[in-house]
Motif scaffolding. Structure first.
Motif, PDB file in Angstrom:
ATOM      1  N   PRO A  81       0.811  -1.228   0.000  1.00 28.97           N
ATOM      2  CA  PRO A  81       0.000   0.000   0.000  1.00 28.97           C
ATOM      3  C   PRO A  81       0.840   1.271   0.000  1.00 28.97           C
ATOM      4  O   PRO A  81       0.502   2.236  -0.697  1.00 28.97           O
ATOM      5  CB  PRO A  81      -0.817  -0.136   1.297  1.00 28.97           C
ATOM      6  CG  PRO A  81      -0.920  -1.599   1.530  1.00 28.97           C
ATOM      7  CD  PRO A  81       0.415  -2.142   1.105  1.00 28.97           C
ATOM      8  N   GLU A  82       1.958   1.273   0.750  1.00 25.72           N
ATOM      9  CA  GLU A  82       2.820   2.463   0.764  1.00 25.72           C
ATOM     10  C   GLU A  82       3.488   2.663  -0.590  1.00 25.72           C
ATOM     11  O   GLU A  82       3.603   3.800  -1.084  1.00 25.72           O
ATOM     12  CB  GLU A  82       3.880   2.342   1.855  1.00 25.72           C
ATOM     13  CG  GLU A  82       4.734   3.598   1.989  1.00 25.72           C
ATOM     14  CD  GLU A  82       5.768   3.495   3.092  1.00 25.72           C
ATOM     15  OE1 GLU A  82       6.585   4.434   3.204  1.00 25.72           O
ATOM     16  OE2 GLU A  82       5.772   2.498   3.831  1.00 25.72           O
ATOM     17  N   LEU A  83       3.935   1.561  -1.217  1.00 25.35           N
ATOM     18  CA  LEU A  83       4.564   1.674  -2.543  1.00 25.35           C
ATOM     19  C   LEU A  83       3.576   2.236  -3.567  1.00 25.35           C
ATOM     20  O   LEU A  83       3.955   3.025  -4.435  1.00 25.35           O
ATOM     21  CB  LEU A  83       5.067   0.300  -3.005  1.00 25.35           C
ATOM     22  CG  LEU A  83       6.285  -0.286  -2.290  1.00 25.35           C
ATOM     23  CD1 LEU A  83       6.555  -1.711  -2.766  1.00 25.35           C
ATOM     24  CD2 LEU A  83       7.518   0.577  -2.520  1.00 25.35           C
TER      25      LEU A  83
ATOM     26  N   TYR B 254      -6.828  -7.019   2.738  1.00 18.18           N
ATOM     27  CA  TYR B 254      -7.126  -6.667   4.121  1.00 18.18           C
ATOM     28  C   TYR B 254      -7.124  -5.155   4.341  1.00 18.18           C
ATOM     29  O   TYR B 254      -8.052  -4.605   4.959  1.00 18.18           O
ATOM     30  CB  TYR B 254      -6.099  -7.299   5.069  1.00 18.18           C
ATOM     31  CG  TYR B 254      -6.377  -8.741   5.446  1.00 18.18           C
ATOM     32  CD1 TYR B 254      -6.665  -9.103   6.751  1.00 18.18           C
ATOM     33  CD2 TYR B 254      -6.342  -9.758   4.500  1.00 18.18           C
ATOM     34  CE1 TYR B 254      -6.908 -10.426   7.114  1.00 18.18           C
ATOM     35  CE2 TYR B 254      -6.574 -11.077   4.832  1.00 18.18           C
ATOM     36  CZ  TYR B 254      -6.858 -11.411   6.148  1.00 18.18           C
ATOM     37  OH  TYR B 254      -7.098 -12.708   6.485  1.00 18.18           O
ATOM     38  N   MET B 255      -6.067  -4.488   3.860  1.00 15.53           N
ATOM     39  CA  MET B 255      -5.894  -3.068   4.208  1.00 15.53           C
ATOM     40  C   MET B 255      -6.618  -2.129   3.257  1.00 15.53           C
ATOM     41  O   MET B 255      -7.199  -1.134   3.687  1.00 15.53           O
ATOM     42  CB  MET B 255      -4.397  -2.735   4.282  1.00 15.53           C
ATOM     43  CG  MET B 255      -3.697  -3.397   5.472  1.00 15.53           C
ATOM     44  SD  MET B 255      -1.980  -2.863   5.695  1.00 15.53           S
ATOM     45  CE  MET B 255      -1.145  -3.906   4.497  1.00 15.53           C
ATOM     46  N   GLU B 256      -6.589  -2.421   1.967  1.00 14.68           N
ATOM     47  CA  GLU B 256      -7.195  -1.509   1.004  1.00 14.68           C
ATOM     48  C   GLU B 256      -8.707  -1.729   0.851  1.00 14.68           C
ATOM     49  O   GLU B 256      -9.446  -0.778   0.655  1.00 14.68           O
ATOM     50  CB  GLU B 256      -6.519  -1.687  -0.370  1.00 14.68           C
ATOM     51  CG  GLU B 256      -5.075  -1.223  -0.412  1.00 14.68           C
ATOM     52  CD  GLU B 256      -4.942   0.288  -0.341  1.00 14.68           C
ATOM     53  OE1 GLU B 256      -5.561   0.985  -1.162  1.00 14.68           O
ATOM     54  OE2 GLU B 256      -4.220   0.768   0.562  1.00 14.68           O
ATOM     55  N   ASN B 257      -9.148  -2.997   0.942  1.00 14.00           N
ATOM     56  CA  ASN B 257     -10.548  -3.300   0.637  1.00 14.00           C
ATOM     57  C   ASN B 257     -11.396  -3.683   1.846  1.00 14.00           C
ATOM     58  O   ASN B 257     -12.605  -3.487   1.833  1.00 14.00           O
ATOM     59  CB  ASN B 257     -10.623  -4.422  -0.410  1.00 14.00           C
ATOM     60  CG  ASN B 257      -9.890  -4.073  -1.694  1.00 14.00           C
ATOM     61  OD1 ASN B 257      -8.904  -4.720  -2.038  1.00 14.00           O
ATOM     62  ND2 ASN B 257     -10.336  -3.039  -2.379  1.00 14.00           N
TER      63      ASN B 257
ATOM     64  N   PHE C 183      -3.451  -5.682  10.592  1.00 14.17           N
ATOM     65  CA  PHE C 183      -3.026  -6.655   9.598  1.00 14.17           C
ATOM     66  C   PHE C 183      -1.937  -7.563  10.166  1.00 14.17           C
ATOM     67  O   PHE C 183      -1.927  -8.780   9.938  1.00 14.17           O
ATOM     68  CB  PHE C 183      -2.520  -5.938   8.342  1.00 14.17           C
ATOM     69  CG  PHE C 183      -1.934  -6.854   7.305  1.00 14.17           C
ATOM     70  CD1 PHE C 183      -2.748  -7.707   6.578  1.00 14.17           C
ATOM     71  CD2 PHE C 183      -0.569  -6.858   7.048  1.00 14.17           C
ATOM     72  CE1 PHE C 183      -2.214  -8.552   5.613  1.00 14.17           C
ATOM     73  CE2 PHE C 183      -0.028  -7.691   6.096  1.00 14.17           C
ATOM     74  CZ  PHE C 183      -0.856  -8.546   5.368  1.00 14.17           C
ATOM     75  N   GLY C 184      -1.022  -6.977  10.941  1.00  8.83           N
ATOM     76  CA  GLY C 184       0.023  -7.773  11.575  1.00  8.83           C
ATOM     77  C   GLY C 184      -0.546  -8.820  12.518  1.00  8.83           C
ATOM     78  O   GLY C 184      -0.033  -9.943  12.586  1.00  8.83           O
ATOM     79  N   PHE C 185      -1.620  -8.491  13.224  1.00  5.97           N
ATOM     80  CA  PHE C 185      -2.244  -9.463  14.132  1.00  5.97           C
ATOM     81  C   PHE C 185      -2.900 -10.607  13.357  1.00  5.97           C
ATOM     82  O   PHE C 185      -2.796 -11.778  13.746  1.00  5.97           O
ATOM     83  CB  PHE C 185      -3.277  -8.775  15.031  1.00  5.97           C
ATOM     84  CG  PHE C 185      -2.669  -7.964  16.135  1.00  5.97           C
ATOM     85  CD1 PHE C 185      -1.945  -8.576  17.153  1.00  5.97           C
ATOM     86  CD2 PHE C 185      -2.814  -6.587  16.171  1.00  5.97           C
ATOM     87  CE1 PHE C 185      -1.384  -7.844  18.177  1.00  5.97           C
ATOM     88  CE2 PHE C 185      -2.252  -5.829  17.186  1.00  5.97           C
ATOM     89  CZ  PHE C 185      -1.531  -6.456  18.199  1.00  5.97           C
ATOM     90  N   TYR C 186      -3.613 -10.287  12.277  1.00  7.23           N
ATOM     91  CA  TYR C 186      -4.243 -11.336  11.477  1.00  7.23           C
ATOM     92  C   TYR C 186      -3.190 -12.274  10.882  1.00  7.23           C
ATOM     93  O   TYR C 186      -3.313 -13.498  10.951  1.00  7.23           O
ATOM     94  CB  TYR C 186      -5.091 -10.727  10.354  1.00  7.23           C
ATOM     95  CG  TYR C 186      -6.431 -10.207  10.817  1.00  7.23           C
ATOM     96  CD1 TYR C 186      -7.399 -11.082  11.306  1.00  7.23           C
ATOM     97  CD2 TYR C 186      -6.737  -8.850  10.764  1.00  7.23           C
ATOM     98  CE1 TYR C 186      -8.639 -10.618  11.736  1.00  7.23           C
ATOM     99  CE2 TYR C 186      -7.972  -8.367  11.195  1.00  7.23           C
ATOM    100  CZ  TYR C 186      -8.918  -9.262  11.685  1.00  7.23           C
ATOM    101  OH  TYR C 186     -10.131  -8.804  12.116  1.00  7.23           O
ATOM    102  N   GLN C 187      -2.151 -11.683  10.296  1.00  9.13           N
ATOM    103  CA  GLN C 187      -1.084 -12.499   9.730  1.00  9.13           C
ATOM    104  C   GLN C 187      -0.341 -13.262  10.816  1.00  9.13           C
ATOM    105  O   GLN C 187       0.113 -14.382  10.612  1.00  9.13           O
ATOM    106  CB  GLN C 187      -0.101 -11.615   8.944  1.00  9.13           C
ATOM    107  CG  GLN C 187      -0.651 -11.083   7.644  1.00  9.13           C
ATOM    108  CD  GLN C 187      -0.825 -12.162   6.599  1.00  9.13           C
ATOM    109  OE1 GLN C 187      -1.746 -12.967   6.683  1.00  9.13           O
ATOM    110  NE2 GLN C 187       0.049 -12.193   5.614  1.00  9.13           N
ATOM    111  N   GLY C 188      -0.224 -12.619  11.992  1.00 10.33           N
ATOM    112  CA  GLY C 188       0.472 -13.258  13.092  1.00 10.33           C
ATOM    113  C   GLY C 188      -0.221 -14.528  13.562  1.00 10.33           C
ATOM    114  O   GLY C 188       0.431 -15.510  13.931  1.00 10.33           O
TER     115      GLY C 188
END
Length: 395
Positions: free
Chosen positions: A34-36, A235-238, A246-251
């Motif tokens: 997203p930052e890129l 997750y973050m954009e939509n 997002f880190g918690f979900y992936q974690g």
């Protein structure tokens, strides 16, 4: 004792670092997407090129590194590959624009091909065949734990230090791997009887056994990689998930995947290969059913998607760890080339499905879920055929 000497322990540590680098090279910077997109004014398709070009270089060069490693030994191929990777990482860290970043990612793909293809053999070449399963289980367990947590680490590195910091981490790890490889990997005599011609893969490609094993292993592993590649945007954009969430979900996925991987060798010892393989295949089947229902019913919340991926993360560990040792020993003097073929097709399929999903995906989970379901279904069918032919020992 598996670690019979300090030198062997050093080689195991080196193989672990090599495999961690190969996995984190993809996963660590994915949360930066997203930052890129905002920094370089990119479309989702364009930002996915940082993965796709890397995969293309990675899998194409893997075919050459397999034959080169079998002929000239692991050491020179690994060292030159890691050096090219370090150069590519420097370009990514310093990239003033998107084309330079793509060039850096391309060089990272070229460089990582050797370590990713030959890293396992740093220890496999040093021990008898009967110890391969236990060593591979230990190595895969620790490696997948690190690989699974790479997106979580990447999320927090991006959150607090920006997207370039992820490439600084890769650069540092690349330098560490180069130093460890220089000291730990032994020199070996050249084997001139092994041809570098693409024809050397002919006998392998004519083997139906190779194709069934390779297909099953690819379709067990590719869905996870496709999900990792597209999940930051999903997750973050939509779905409106913050970078920290997002880190918690992936974690949660990472913790489950890593724990089952690390303990898989012990679980196989306790319950046996047959029971563990059955449990893994059933978990994959339940994951396919659950994700398929989410796709058709449109109930794709972050929590439900994560639950479906947790079932998949648990399921794929046992088939991969049980099938892989038998796969690389189908032809005894061709292990480098067999693994090179596997890396080539796994990454080719990953790049294909990743670009396909990212180009037609319209911010909904449905197409992602259906792609995963189709791949899991293919892996289960191929596994059934392998088991019906009794190509693996479940004792």
């Amino acid at each position: 004792m598996i670690f019979q000497s300090k030198l062997f322990a050093l080689r195991f540590f080196t193989a672990l670092c090599i495999a961690l680098l190969a996995g984190m090279e993809v996963d660590l910077f994915v949360p930066s997407f997203p930052e890129l997109i905002h920094v370089f004014q990119l479309t989702p398709f364009m930002v996915q090129l940082t993965l796709s070009l890397n995969f293309i270089a990675y899998c194409t060069c893997a075919l050459f590194t397999g034959a080169l490693g079998d002929r000239f030994g692991r050491r020179p191929v690994l060292l030159w590959g890691i050096f090219i990777f370090v150069v590519g990482s420097l370009l990514c860290v310093m990239a003033p624009n998107f084309p330079v970043l793509l060039l850096g990612r391309l060089l990272q793909g070229v460089g990582i091909a050797g370590p990713a293809t030959l890293g396992y053999f740093v220890i496999m070449d040093e021990c008898p065949v009967e110890k391969h399963t236990s060593l591979l289980g230990m190595l895969n367990g620790m490696v997948t734990f690190g690989m699974a947590f790479a997106p979580v680490l990447g999320s927090y590195v991006t959150l607090y230090f920006g997207w370039r910091s992820n490439f600084i981490v890769l650069l540092g790890l690349g330098v560490l791997v180069f130093g460890a490889s220089f000291w730990a990997i032994p020199r070996r005599s050249i084997n001139p009887s092994i041809s570098l011609s693409p024809k050397v893969y002919g006998p392998l490609l004519k083997s139906s056994k190779i194709w069934f094993f390779m297909g099953a292993l690819c379709f067990f592993s590719v869905p996870y990689w496709v999900f990792i590649g597209i999940s930051p945007l999903l997750y973050m954009e939509n779905l409106g998930v913050s970078l920290k969430e997002f880190g918690f979900y992936q974690g949660s996925i990472a913790l489950t995947f890593g724990f089952v991987s690390i303990t898989s060798g012990l679980l196989i010892t306790w319950f046996g290969k047959k029971s563990c393989l059955t449990a893994g295949l059933l978990s994959c089947a339940f994951s396919a059913l659950f994700l398929g229902m989410l796709s058709f019913l449109g109930k794709s919340t972050p929590l439900l998607i994560t639950i479906g991926m947790l079932l998949l993360a648990v399921g794929v560990v046992f088939p991969i760890n049980i099938f892989y040792p038998d796969f690389i020993h189908i032809f005894e003097n061709s292990r480098g080339r067999i693994n090179a073929l596997f890396v080539f097709f796994r990454l080719s399929l990953t790049a294909f499905f990743l670009e396909l999903v990212s180009s037609i995906y319209g911010g909904q989970f449905s197409l992602i879920g259906l792609s995963i379901v189709l791949m899991i279904g293919a892996s289960l069918l191929l596994s059934w055929y392998i088991l019906s032919k009794k190509w693996i020992s479940l004792n």
